[in-house]
Scaffold this active site. Sequence first.
Site, PDB file in Angstrom:
ATOM      1  N   ASP A  36      29.783 -23.918  12.500  1.00 58.67           N
ATOM      2  CA  ASP A  36      29.018 -23.616  13.726  1.00 58.67           C
ATOM      3  C   ASP A  36      28.309 -22.256  13.633  1.00 58.67           C
ATOM      4  OD1 ASP A  36      29.568 -25.947  15.172  1.00 58.67           O
ATOM      5  OD2 ASP A  36      31.475 -25.160  15.909  1.00 58.67           O
ATOM      6  N   LYS A  88      38.766 -28.779  18.421  1.00 52.16           N
ATOM      7  CA  LYS A  88      38.419 -27.839  17.340  1.00 52.16           C
ATOM      8  C   LYS A  88      39.562 -26.877  16.983  1.00 52.16           C
ATOM      9  CE  LYS A  88      33.415 -27.793  17.887  1.00 52.16           C
ATOM     10  NZ  LYS A  88      32.200 -26.977  17.922  1.00 52.16           N
TER      11      LYS A  88
END
Length: 281
Positions: free
Chosen positions: A102, A66
């Site tokens: 997220d 990420k």
Amino acid sequence: MKQLYGVIGDPISHSMSPAMHNSAFSDLGIDAYYHPFHVSPEHLKDAVKGLKALNIQGFNVTVPHKTSIIPLLDEIDPLASAIGAVNTVVKKDGKLIGYNTDGLGFVSALLHEMGNLIHPECNILIVGAGGAARAIFYTLLSKGWTRVDICNRTVQRAEVLIGECPIVGKSKPLTLQEAQSTLNDYDLIIQTTSIGMSPRTSEIPIDLENLKPNSVVCDIIYNPLKTELLKNASIKGAKTQNGIGMFIYQGALAFELWTGIKPDTEKMKKVVLQQLGGTTC
Ligand code: ATR
């Protein structure tokens, strides 16, 4: 021609994203396929180049890529840039653009499930100061919440996380002990560490003895669906939310970035719960 989407990570075989996205594509009659790609860190650069060359329309990014994917992309959305992590990539005009859904996924799930109990003046405590905590903290502040404290085993990490946030709120870093003793100050507690996740399901990151009975306790873990922390919170009279909603909504927001269409989140949830049933039985 069928369009290609996917997810890259290491490991990747247990990802529930392919089932969730393929079912949404099929339900909406979109001629597309979402594939899990196992990409180890040493192959990340080549994999991103290859996916671009293969004309992938979009992909998700999971552990451990990420952060390391950021310099490999053409553009980064400001929220993802502030968070320092990308979980969704969109191909637009030949460029790969990185986003982070997220934190927004968590907030969308929270408002969907607990909207009537959450208000802008809520006192919020985040437990943990890793990547998930950072995404949720920055997103909460970007949406206007200001009273968001962070407690962590290593309090210095909470301090850094608050200090690096481009939005200044009224946040305090706390040790776990400090948070435990002032727990009744908080209306909403968000657990972001991996403590309590299968197979170590008996572990609990923070003692809830001083929890306010009418508070909301969220755990971003979804395996098990009810962690020991959430069980304790229910016993104390709090409302609880597990990590399924965050997982579904981060996926739904990615789907919308790729296609411009809001998928059916209830259907996505059904597919994910089926997958979880299959993996935990
Ligand atoms: P992620 O990116 O998935 O959020 P991470 O960056 O490894 O993961 O962060 C994990 C979080 O869980 C951290 O807040 C970590 O605390 P430290 O910063 O002190 O390491 C917390 N954590 C992990 N194991 C823990 C444990 N046994 N007790 C307390 N906190 C723990």
